[in-house]
Design a protein around this motif. Structure first.
Motif, PDB file in Angstrom:
ATOM      1  N   SER A 283      -3.394  -0.383 -15.775  1.00 21.10           N
ATOM      2  CA  SER A 283      -2.210   0.410 -15.467  1.00 21.10           C
ATOM      3  C   SER A 283      -0.973  -0.258 -16.023  1.00 21.10           C
ATOM      4  O   SER A 283      -0.847  -1.477 -16.029  1.00 21.10           O
ATOM      5  CB  SER A 283      -2.075   0.575 -13.948  1.00 21.10           C
ATOM      6  OG  SER A 283      -1.670  -0.630 -13.360  1.00 21.10           O
TER       7      SER A 283
ATOM      8  N   ASN B  57       0.827  -1.212   0.000  1.00 22.11           N
ATOM      9  CA  ASN B  57       0.000   0.000   0.000  1.00 22.11           C
ATOM     10  C   ASN B  57       0.858   1.258   0.000  1.00 22.11           C
ATOM     11  O   ASN B  57       0.554   2.243  -0.687  1.00 22.11           O
ATOM     12  CB  ASN B  57      -0.917   0.016   1.229  1.00 22.11           C
ATOM     13  CG  ASN B  57      -2.066  -0.970   1.119  1.00 22.11           C
ATOM     14  OD1 ASN B  57      -2.346  -1.486   0.048  1.00 22.11           O
ATOM     15  ND2 ASN B  57      -2.721  -1.238   2.229  1.00 22.11           N
TER      16      ASN B  57
ATOM     17  N   THR C 280      -4.347   1.255  -8.552  1.00 25.50           N
ATOM     18  CA  THR C 280      -3.012   1.422  -9.134  1.00 25.50           C
ATOM     19  C   THR C 280      -2.552   0.171  -9.864  1.00 25.50           C
ATOM     20  O   THR C 280      -1.918   0.240 -10.924  1.00 25.50           O
ATOM     21  CB  THR C 280      -2.002   1.786  -8.035  1.00 25.50           C
ATOM     22  OG1 THR C 280      -2.471   2.938  -7.326  1.00 25.50           O
ATOM     23  CG2 THR C 280      -0.633   2.084  -8.625  1.00 25.50           C
ATOM     24  N   TYR C 281      -2.878  -1.001  -9.315  1.00 26.45           N
ATOM     25  CA  TYR C 281      -2.427  -2.254  -9.913  1.00 26.45           C
ATOM     26  C   TYR C 281      -3.501  -2.901 -10.768  1.00 26.45           C
ATOM     27  O   TYR C 281      -3.513  -4.111 -10.965  1.00 26.45           O
ATOM     28  CB  TYR C 281      -1.992  -3.223  -8.811  1.00 26.45           C
ATOM     29  CG  TYR C 281      -0.684  -2.835  -8.180  1.00 26.45           C
ATOM     30  CD1 TYR C 281       0.518  -3.369  -8.627  1.00 26.45           C
ATOM     31  CD2 TYR C 281      -0.645  -1.914  -7.145  1.00 26.45           C
ATOM     32  CE1 TYR C 281       1.721  -2.997  -8.050  1.00 26.45           C
ATOM     33  CE2 TYR C 281       0.549  -1.532  -6.564  1.00 26.45           C
ATOM     34  CZ  TYR C 281       1.728  -2.080  -7.025  1.00 26.45           C
ATOM     35  OH  TYR C 281       2.914  -1.701  -6.458  1.00 26.45           O
TER      36      TYR C 281
ATOM     37  N   THR D 205      -4.469   1.015  -3.842  1.00 18.75           N
ATOM     38  CA  THR D 205      -3.567  -0.006  -4.378  1.00 18.75           C
ATOM     39  C   THR D 205      -4.256  -0.817  -5.469  1.00 18.75           C
ATOM     40  O   THR D 205      -3.678  -1.094  -6.521  1.00 18.75           O
ATOM     41  CB  THR D 205      -3.087  -0.939  -3.258  1.00 18.75           C
ATOM     42  OG1 THR D 205      -2.348  -0.180  -2.301  1.00 18.75           O
ATOM     43  CG2 THR D 205      -2.204  -2.047  -3.807  1.00 18.75           C
TER      44      THR D 205
ATOM     45  N   LEU E  28       3.468   5.276  -6.214  1.00 21.46           N
ATOM     46  CA  LEU E  28       3.270   4.969  -7.626  1.00 21.46           C
ATOM     47  C   LEU E  28       2.084   5.728  -8.206  1.00 21.46           C
ATOM     48  O   LEU E  28       2.117   6.190  -9.339  1.00 21.46           O
ATOM     49  CB  LEU E  28       3.061   3.467  -7.815  1.00 21.46           C
ATOM     50  CG  LEU E  28       4.309   2.585  -7.759  1.00 21.46           C
ATOM     51  CD1 LEU E  28       3.911   1.126  -7.861  1.00 21.46           C
ATOM     52  CD2 LEU E  28       5.266   2.954  -8.887  1.00 21.46           C
ATOM     53  N   PHE E  29       1.027   5.852  -7.402  1.00 22.22           N
ATOM     54  CA  PHE E  29      -0.173   6.513  -7.906  1.00 22.22           C
ATOM     55  C   PHE E  29       0.122   7.972  -8.250  1.00 22.22           C
ATOM     56  O   PHE E  29      -0.303   8.480  -9.293  1.00 22.22           O
ATOM     57  CB  PHE E  29      -1.289   6.439  -6.872  1.00 22.22           C
ATOM     58  CG  PHE E  29      -2.566   7.096  -7.326  1.00 22.22           C
ATOM     59  CD1 PHE E  29      -3.454   6.422  -8.148  1.00 22.22           C
ATOM     60  CD2 PHE E  29      -2.869   8.393  -6.954  1.00 22.22           C
ATOM     61  CE1 PHE E  29      -4.613   7.025  -8.585  1.00 22.22           C
ATOM     62  CE2 PHE E  29      -4.027   9.007  -7.380  1.00 22.22           C
ATOM     63  CZ  PHE E  29      -4.900   8.316  -8.194  1.00 22.22           C
TER      64      PHE E  29
ATOM     65  N   SER F  75       2.266   1.764  -3.361  1.00 19.67           N
ATOM     66  CA  SER F  75       1.221   2.172  -4.303  1.00 19.67           C
ATOM     67  C   SER F  75       0.894   3.653  -4.183  1.00 19.67           C
ATOM     68  O   SER F  75       0.557   4.305  -5.180  1.00 19.67           O
ATOM     69  CB  SER F  75      -0.046   1.344  -4.067  1.00 19.67           C
ATOM     70  OG  SER F  75       0.214  -0.024  -4.262  1.00 19.67           O
TER      71      SER F  75
ATOM     72  N   SER G  78      -6.043   3.441   1.424  1.00 21.28           N
ATOM     73  CA  SER G  78      -4.791   3.083   0.753  1.00 21.28           C
ATOM     74  C   SER G  78      -4.896   1.718   0.084  1.00 21.28           C
ATOM     75  O   SER G  78      -4.316   1.493  -0.981  1.00 21.28           O
ATOM     76  CB  SER G  78      -3.631   3.112   1.753  1.00 21.28           C
ATOM     77  OG  SER G  78      -3.764   2.108   2.727  1.00 21.28           O
TER      78      SER G  78
ATOM     79  N   TRP H 207       1.942  -0.372 -14.835  1.00 20.97           N
ATOM     80  CA  TRP H 207       2.718  -1.095 -13.817  1.00 20.97           C
ATOM     81  C   TRP H 207       2.069  -2.446 -13.495  1.00 20.97           C
ATOM     82  O   TRP H 207       2.723  -3.438 -13.263  1.00 20.97           O
ATOM     83  CB  TRP H 207       2.810  -0.243 -12.555  1.00 20.97           C
ATOM     84  CG  TRP H 207       3.623  -0.870 -11.455  1.00 20.97           C
ATOM     85  CD1 TRP H 207       3.164  -1.626 -10.427  1.00 20.97           C
ATOM     86  CD2 TRP H 207       5.038  -0.804 -11.287  1.00 20.97           C
ATOM     87  NE1 TRP H 207       4.191  -2.036  -9.625  1.00 20.97           N
ATOM     88  CE2 TRP H 207       5.365  -1.534 -10.132  1.00 20.97           C
ATOM     89  CE3 TRP H 207       6.067  -0.205 -12.010  1.00 20.97           C
ATOM     90  CZ2 TRP H 207       6.673  -1.670  -9.682  1.00 20.97           C
ATOM     91  CZ3 TRP H 207       7.361  -0.341 -11.550  1.00 20.97           C
ATOM     92  CH2 TRP H 207       7.658  -1.068 -10.408  1.00 20.97           C
ATOM     93  N   GLY H 208       0.734  -2.440 -13.468  1.00 24.05           N
ATOM     94  CA  GLY H 208       0.032  -3.647 -13.061  1.00 24.05           C
ATOM     95  C   GLY H 208       0.222  -4.814 -14.004  1.00 24.05           C
ATOM     96  O   GLY H 208       0.046  -5.962 -13.618  1.00 24.05           O
TER      97      GLY H 208
END
Length: 695
Positions: free
Chosen positions: A644, A581, A639-640, A636, A587-588, A584, A632, A646-647
């Protein structure tokens, strides 16, 4: 319609169609059955079906979120209700909130720094499941034995079980991604900290239920923008207001989610104000609807919670002394309830004196002396919040004395003078003389019991008796400091009233006329709660958690047991989840520069539920972070998500390892016995990754 209106309507239809095509894309290839016709594109006044699935039977993919939601709910219930009755003894703050549930069942008045809804629901759950309210909840570790405690734990676990499904629905609505929603829900399902908080008689699962409910309803209401004033529009608006009142009704921390919804509503109204097709009359309707649903309705429900609270708790109890004499007169069993006593103060009367500052306390003196080095080594005089024999004072005629005096500063408020008890068998010196003055009166006015505001003026120094509001150290039994203030301006700290009055030589009158109104009781209770919260300071040698500890999972909290022979439960979040978290969050913020993610509101929610603790003066604990942790975890998931960049690489690894780490750390939630973590034979051997973890 004129040309501008027609053009605007066409633009809104085109936008709806674009949204429709985007939704079809994110639903993993579901085919769109309707596209904007050429007539609509040219400005024809025709409606477009919002979703193609409304025109035909749903495809198999439409069921995926439903099946996944059911799976999330089942896993959530199983992880929360597993070993719900263990340990069969009081754990951590169950000693407070279980006891308060008992007070509701017994209708006994008490004081707490939090609003009453959570405790009322705990008491109701216990009552409905057969608990009779007789267990004393004295200290952690006390065995429940034959008492039926499981119902109160099960109620909290049931509300805690709703958190992952709520997270799933919120993230699904924001990201339109089932994998993102599943990740967010899984983080909460398998977090050992969330499980632990949900399994005991605590306010936290109740608070988080209403916070998440508020966010879910707000998000669902936002999706109804194209159908204003429809049934579903009103339903989600009003349900948001209900959940907001529930959040604030459990803890004042609920103010943070109210602020979140308020910010969202402000942006929504700003968007409507910029809609040129919307008349000012229609905008006024939108504004009034939100004022009703998000302000008036929550205030009404919040006030109703207190009305029920005061009706149920109508018997005298341990909380009486925190409130005014008039407040106490409404409690059955209190010495002021339907009481009668002499109306006017006189020499020879035995009285109790209560400070008019909310939670100012009764004037009190006990045989303990001020310690060496703290002013005069004489008997302590304090303000005590509870009724006690040592609160009784005798009104005497003054003795003639001309001795000199030596003023000494008070222990905590150095600009005030120290107040002590002195003398033998009622004989003292000139320092014992205090003149009673009626506030707003003139010399010679009689002192009326309960109704007169009085001050006590020290004859030799002209200072006035004051309850400073500061808490004395342990040598003063953590009672409130009493001083003599050189500032003669009238304030509640220096104003007192006569509460109990015993004088067999005087006739009695009834005190029933003193009962306050509901609004007066409501106002006073909030002042007492706010001052009680501000007075929660760390005690000597008491661990005070720091806000920067929380996101990094620096230190947990013992729920039960310490040594090898005891059943140990330790509140600590799953470190993999918490550190994921934290990553993330960073990253976000980074990815906002390259992609549009639906988590801005979640980031704001995390900030609102976390940053205010840095400016709070009260004592803080690790569990205060968990509402922020909910946001959070949802962030996460966003974000993933599979959209995305990154995901794409990390999602499989996250899914595969999450349950493995849950299995490793699950004894923290479900209990452990035997060797401690530093012993190779321990079930937690090798898992104490930080020295600050105390399992």
């Amino acid at each position: 319609m004129d040309g501008k209106q027609k053009e605007h309507y066409t633009q809104r239809q085109d936008t709806s169609a674009v949204r429709h095509r985007k939704t079809c894309k994110t639903n993993e290839g579901a085919e769109c059955l309707s596209q904007p016709s050429s007539e609509t594109s040219n400005g024809a006044n025709k409606r477009i079906p919002k979703r193609a699935g409304h025109l035909s039977s749903p495809s198999r993919d439409d069921h995926v979120p439903v099946y996944t939601l059911v799976l999330v709910l089942v896993l959530s219930v199983c992880t929360r209700f597993y070993k719900i009755t263990e340990p069969p003894h009081v754990c951590w703050d169950e000693t407070h909130f279980g006891k308060m549930g008992s007070y509701y069942i017994n209708r006994t008045f008490f004081f707490d720094v939090h609003p009453p809804l959570g405790k009322m629901l705990i008491g109701l759950a216990g009552y409905l499941t057969g608990y009779d309210g007789t267990f004393p909840f004295i200290k952690p570790g006390d065995k429940y034995e034959h008492h039926n405690y499981w119902g109160m734990r099960a109620f909290c676990a049931a509300l805690g079980s709703c958190l992952p499904p709520f997270a799933f629905l919120i993230v699904l609505e924001l990201s339109h991604s089932t994998p993102a929603a599943l990740i967010a829900a899984s983080l909460l399902i398998f977090d050992t900290g969330c499980i632990t908080l949900s399994q005991y008689i605590l306010l936290d699962p109740i608070l988080m239920f209403f916070i998440m409910g508020s966010v879910l309803c707000m998000v669902r209401f936002n999706t109804q923008r194209l159908r204003p004033f429809s049934f579903s529009w009103w339903f989600w608006l009003l349900l948001t207001g209900v959940c907001l009142s529930g959040s604030l009704g459990v803890k004042f921390v609920g103010l943070f989610v109210i602020l979140l919804v308020g910010i969202n509503t402000a942006f929504d109204l700003w968007r409507l104000l910029g809609d040129l097709s919307l008349s000012l009359l229609d905008f006024g309707k939108h504004l009034l609807a939100r004022v009703f649903g998000l302000i008036m309705l929550p205030l009404f429900l919040y006030t109703t919670i207190f009305a029920v609270h005061f009706i149920v708790l109508n018997r005298s109890g341990p909380g009486d002394g925190f409130f005014s004499s008039a407040f106490q007169s409404r409690l059955i069993g209190n010495n002021l309830h339907n009481a009668s006593m002499p109306e006017y103060l006189a020499y020879g009367s035995v009285i109790t004196v209560k400070n008019l500052r909310i939670a100012g306390g009764y004037l009190h003196s006990h045989w303990h002396l001020y310690p060496e080095g703290v002013g005069a080594h004489q008997q302590q005089v304090t303000a005590y919040l509870h009724k006690d024999y040592n609160n009784l004072w005798l009104v005497k005629r003054p003795d003639n004395s001309d001795e000199s005096i030596t003023p000494i500063p008070s222990p905590l408020t150095k600009k005030h003078l120290q107040v002590t008890g002195y003398g033998i068998n009622g004989s003292g010196d000139v320092n014992d003389l205090w003149q009673v003055e009626v506030c707003g009166g003139k010399k010679g006015d009689p002192v009326k019991v309960l109704r007169s505001k009085v001050r006590f003026l020290h004859r030799s120094t002209s200072c006035v008796l004051c309850s400073s509001g500061k808490t004395l150290p342990k040598w003063g039994w953590e009672q409130v400091e009493v001083t003599c203030s050189p500032y003669v301006k009238e304030t509640p700290n220096t104003q007192w009233n006569i509460e109990d009055h015993i004088n067999p030589k005087l006739p009695n009158i009834s005190l029933s006329v003193l009962k306050p109104t509901f609004l007066e009781v409501l106002w006073e209770s909030h002042i007492v709660m706010i001052r009680g919260n501000s007075g929660l300071k760390p005690k000597d040698n008491e661990m005070n958690s720091k806000p920067w500890h929380w996101p990094i999972n620096y230190q947990g909290l013992r729920f039960s047991g310490v040594n090898e022979t005891e059943y140990r439960v330790y509140l600590l979040g799953n470190p993999v989840i918490w550190w994921l978290n934290l990553l993330s969050l960073a990253l976000f913020v980074l990815m906002l520069t390259v992609a549009s993610l639906g988590g801005g509101m979640l980031l704001l929610g995390w900030l609102l539920h976390y940053l205010p603790f840095y400016i709070m003066g009260r004592i803080l604990y690790y569990h205060h972070y968990f509402p922020a942790m909910l946001f959070s975890s949802m962030l996460t998931g966003t974000t993933y998500s599979r959209e995305s960049i990154w995901g794409l690489g990390c999602l499989p690894e996250v899914k595969n390892n999450l349950m493995n780490f849950f299995y490793l750390f699950h004894p923290l939630s479900y209990g452990m016995r035997g060797p401690l973590a530093q012993d190779p034979a321990s079930s937690m051997a090798g898992l104490r990754w930080m020295e600050s973890w105390e399992f």
